[in-house]
Write a protein that holds these residues in place. Structure first.
Motif, mmCIF file in Angstrom:
data_model
loop_
_atom_site.group_PDB
_atom_site.id
_atom_site.type_symbol
_atom_site.label_atom_id
_atom_site.label_comp_id
_atom_site.label_asym_id
_atom_site.label_seq_id
_atom_site.Cartn_x
_atom_site.Cartn_y
_atom_site.Cartn_z
ATOM 1 N N SER A 3 -1.488 -9.073 -35.049
ATOM 2 C CA SER A 3 -2.535 -8.704 -33.929
ATOM 3 C C SER A 3 -3.609 -9.839 -34.034
ATOM 4 C CB SER A 3 -3.033 -7.302 -34.381
ATOM 5 O OG SER A 3 -3.375 -7.247 -35.720
ATOM 6 N N LYS A 4 -4.641 -9.864 -33.222
ATOM 7 C CA LYS A 4 -5.669 -10.860 -33.144
ATOM 8 C C LYS A 4 -6.403 -11.004 -34.543
ATOM 9 C CE LYS A 4 -8.908 -12.634 -29.704
ATOM 10 N NZ LYS A 4 -9.613 -13.355 -30.529
ATOM 11 N N LEU A 5 -6.564 -12.237 -34.922
ATOM 12 C CA LEU A 5 -7.144 -12.163 -36.288
ATOM 13 C C LEU A 5 -8.782 -12.161 -35.806
ATOM 14 C CD1 LEU A 5 -5.273 -15.173 -37.658
ATOM 15 C CD2 LEU A 5 -5.098 -12.934 -38.751
ATOM 16 N N PRO A 6 -9.370 -11.335 -36.817
ATOM 17 C CA PRO A 6 -10.971 -11.443 -36.612
ATOM 18 C C PRO A 6 -11.588 -12.623 -36.994
ATOM 19 C CG PRO A 6 -9.951 -9.590 -38.177
ATOM 20 C CD PRO A 6 -8.759 -10.696 -37.914
ATOM 21 N N LYS A 7 -12.714 -12.955 -36.200
ATOM 22 C CA LYS A 7 -13.513 -14.197 -36.618
ATOM 23 C C LYS A 7 -14.508 -13.948 -37.375
ATOM 24 C CE LYS A 7 -12.018 -16.637 -32.351
ATOM 25 N NZ LYS A 7 -12.349 -17.598 -31.405
ATOM 26 N N LEU A 8 -15.148 -12.835 -37.483
ATOM 27 C CA LEU A 8 -16.281 -12.185 -38.200
ATOM 28 C C LEU A 8 -16.060 -11.232 -39.329
ATOM 29 C CD1 LEU A 8 -18.783 -12.047 -35.226
ATOM 30 C CD2 LEU A 8 -18.401 -13.702 -36.696
ATOM 31 N N PHE A 9 -16.510 -11.610 -40.782
ATOM 32 C CA PHE A 9 -16.205 -10.734 -41.667
ATOM 33 C C PHE A 9 -17.432 -10.297 -42.297
ATOM 34 C CE2 PHE A 9 -12.244 -13.008 -40.564
ATOM 35 C CZ PHE A 9 -11.310 -12.073 -41.170
ATOM 36 N N LYS A 26 -16.690 -6.390 -33.504
ATOM 37 C CA LYS A 26 -15.868 -7.447 -33.602
ATOM 38 C C LYS A 26 -15.669 -7.945 -35.484
ATOM 39 C CE LYS A 26 -19.462 -10.534 -31.955
ATOM 40 N NZ LYS A 26 -19.992 -10.987 -30.907
ATOM 41 N N VAL A 27 -16.881 -7.119 -35.758
ATOM 42 C CA VAL A 27 -17.140 -7.602 -37.383
ATOM 43 C C VAL A 27 -15.889 -6.986 -38.177
ATOM 44 C CG1 VAL A 27 -18.629 -7.724 -39.422
ATOM 45 C CG2 VAL A 27 -19.413 -8.408 -36.960
ATOM 46 N N ALA A 28 -15.065 -7.436 -38.807
ATOM 47 C CA ALA A 28 -14.201 -6.708 -39.641
ATOM 48 C C ALA A 28 -15.028 -6.651 -41.061
ATOM 49 C CB ALA A 28 -12.948 -7.851 -39.895
ATOM 50 N N ILE A 29 -14.187 -5.711 -41.873
ATOM 51 C CA ILE A 29 -15.018 -5.346 -43.150
ATOM 52 C C ILE A 29 -13.929 -5.671 -44.250
ATOM 53 C CG2 ILE A 29 -15.791 -3.308 -44.699
ATOM 54 C CD1 ILE A 29 -17.469 -3.938 -42.401
ATOM 55 N N ILE A 30 -14.625 -6.193 -45.279
ATOM 56 C CA ILE A 30 -13.828 -6.622 -46.482
ATOM 57 C C ILE A 30 -14.550 -5.788 -47.615
ATOM 58 C CG2 ILE A 30 -12.919 -8.187 -48.180
ATOM 59 C CD1 ILE A 30 -12.931 -10.143 -45.919
ATOM 60 N N ARG A 48 -11.617 5.134 -42.077
ATOM 61 C CA ARG A 48 -11.625 6.233 -40.989
ATOM 62 C C ARG A 48 -12.907 5.697 -40.327
ATOM 63 N NH1 ARG A 48 -9.852 10.106 -44.576
ATOM 64 N NH2 ARG A 48 -11.810 10.548 -45.607
ATOM 65 N N THR A 49 -13.865 5.437 -40.917
ATOM 66 C CA THR A 49 -15.135 4.722 -40.059
ATOM 67 C C THR A 49 -14.538 3.599 -39.168
ATOM 68 O OG1 THR A 49 -16.658 5.398 -41.765
ATOM 69 C CG2 THR A 49 -17.292 3.706 -40.265
ATOM 70 N N CYS A 50 -13.872 2.675 -39.876
ATOM 71 C CA CYS A 50 -13.318 1.622 -39.282
ATOM 72 C C CYS A 50 -12.347 1.592 -37.967
ATOM 73 C CB CYS A 50 -12.781 0.506 -40.245
ATOM 74 S SG CYS A 50 -13.819 -0.238 -41.202
ATOM 75 N N LEU A 51 -11.604 2.585 -38.269
ATOM 76 C CA LEU A 51 -10.395 3.087 -37.483
ATOM 77 C C LEU A 51 -11.346 3.589 -36.121
ATOM 78 C CD1 LEU A 51 -7.519 4.863 -38.853
ATOM 79 C CD2 LEU A 51 -7.395 2.998 -37.093
ATOM 80 N N LYS A 52 -12.201 4.465 -36.412
ATOM 81 C CA LYS A 52 -13.023 5.188 -35.167
ATOM 82 C C LYS A 52 -13.680 3.989 -34.237
ATOM 83 C CE LYS A 52 -14.308 9.367 -37.334
ATOM 84 N NZ LYS A 52 -15.315 10.359 -38.036
ATOM 85 N N GLN A 53 -14.223 2.729 -34.851
ATOM 86 C CA GLN A 53 -14.789 1.733 -34.381
ATOM 87 C C GLN A 53 -13.678 0.630 -33.586
ATOM 88 O OE1 GLN A 53 -17.719 0.982 -37.341
ATOM 89 N NE2 GLN A 53 -19.136 1.820 -35.908
ATOM 90 N N ARG A 55 -12.310 -1.322 -35.915
ATOM 91 C CA ARG A 55 -12.655 -2.443 -36.714
ATOM 92 C C ARG A 55 -11.515 -2.751 -37.638
ATOM 93 N NH1 ARG A 55 -17.568 -3.751 -37.087
ATOM 94 N NH2 ARG A 55 -18.710 -2.046 -36.096
ATOM 95 N N LYS A 56 -11.284 -3.875 -37.901
ATOM 96 C CA LYS A 56 -10.202 -4.175 -38.936
ATOM 97 C C LYS A 56 -10.882 -3.984 -40.290
ATOM 98 C CE LYS A 56 -6.787 -6.823 -36.574
ATOM 99 N NZ LYS A 56 -6.206 -5.536 -35.997
ATOM 100 N N PHE A 57 -10.000 -3.710 -41.016
ATOM 101 C CA PHE A 57 -10.555 -3.445 -42.771
ATOM 102 C C PHE A 57 -9.643 -3.909 -43.718
ATOM 103 C CE2 PHE A 57 -10.823 0.215 -46.126
ATOM 104 C CZ PHE A 57 -11.770 -0.607 -46.973
ATOM 105 N N PHE A 58 -10.033 -4.572 -44.411
ATOM 106 C CA PHE A 58 -9.448 -5.328 -45.731
ATOM 107 C C PHE A 58 -9.814 -4.848 -47.148
ATOM 108 C CE2 PHE A 58 -9.240 -7.797 -41.704
ATOM 109 C CZ PHE A 58 -8.145 -8.406 -41.794
ATOM 110 N N LEU A 59 -9.010 -4.773 -47.878
ATOM 111 C CA LEU A 59 -9.332 -4.390 -49.419
ATOM 112 C C LEU A 59 -9.246 -5.823 -50.088
ATOM 113 C CD1 LEU A 59 -10.207 -2.260 -51.334
ATOM 114 C CD2 LEU A 59 -7.650 -1.730 -51.845
ATOM 115 N N SER A 60 -10.100 -5.975 -50.948
ATOM 116 C CA SER A 60 -10.073 -7.293 -51.928
ATOM 117 C C SER A 60 -9.192 -6.878 -52.996
ATOM 118 C CB SER A 60 -11.513 -7.692 -52.240
ATOM 119 O OG SER A 60 -11.417 -8.615 -53.161
#
Length: 182
Positions: A3-9, A26-30, A48-53, A55-60
């Motif tokens: 899927s399209k890669l986010p540009k803002l994190f 467009k801001v992804a969360i890490i 859940r919050t990211c899904l509703k919006q 928004r992509k979500f990554f775990l470090s």
């Protein structure tokens, strides 16, 4: 195909639902918390919050947990040099991203199969006097064919200097704390 890669994190180490909601979609969360063990319930709340919006979500730094909780991807910090994972276990849409500070670390991230490399710190940050600056950033970015993300010390005063770097996007912590920036 990914899927399209986010540009803002935006890097977070605590969960503030209202703050995340106010960010542009467009801001992804890490999420990274190296102080305590990850709380799966908290991570699922953020998911859940990211899904509703949308928004992509990554775990470090916890690939297994990111896969188990069906997140969008995982972020591998520069100190994570592990090659002990089987990429064939990943879902097609699972994205690995990671950070690097040197050519050697870039090569490790390439071997780890990251789709984006966060090069840092671009500008001076409080915890470290060593930073790349736009010229060194571009020289380092030229060492890989993987898209790079600018990270470190980005604020309102130097934001326009991002035009000097050849990056796919940028990531921040303090930049996104101030809601009026984007």
């Amino acid at each position: 195909m990914h899927s399209k890669l986010p540009k803002l994190f935006f890097f977070i180490n605590t969960y503030d639902k209202n703050h995340i909601r106010k960010l542009p979609k467009k801001v992804a969360i890490i999420f990274r918390d190296y102080e305590t063990e990850y709380d799966e319930g908290l991570i699922l709340n953020i998911k859940r919050t990211c899904l509703k919006q949308g928004r992509k979500f990554f775990l470090s730094n916890n690939l297994k947990l990111a896969i188990k909780l069906d997140l969008d991807g995982a972020y591998l910090p520069s100190f994570n040099k592990s090659m002990n994972f089987n990429k064939s276990n990943f879902k097609k849409k699972f994205i690995i991203v990671g950070s690097a500070h040197s050519v050697q670390e870039i090569k490790i991230k390439e071997q780890q199969g990251v789709k984006l490399i966060f090069l840092s710190p671009l500008f001076k940050i409080n915890k470290n006097n060593k930073f790349l600056n736009p010229i060194k950033f571009n020289l380092l970015a030229a060492k890989t064919n993987i898209k790079v993300i600018a990270l470190g010390g980005i604020n309102q005063l130097n934001f326009k200097k991002l035009n000097l770097v050849k990056s796919y996007g940028f990531a921040g912590i303090s930049y996104f704390i101030n809601q009026n920036n984007i």
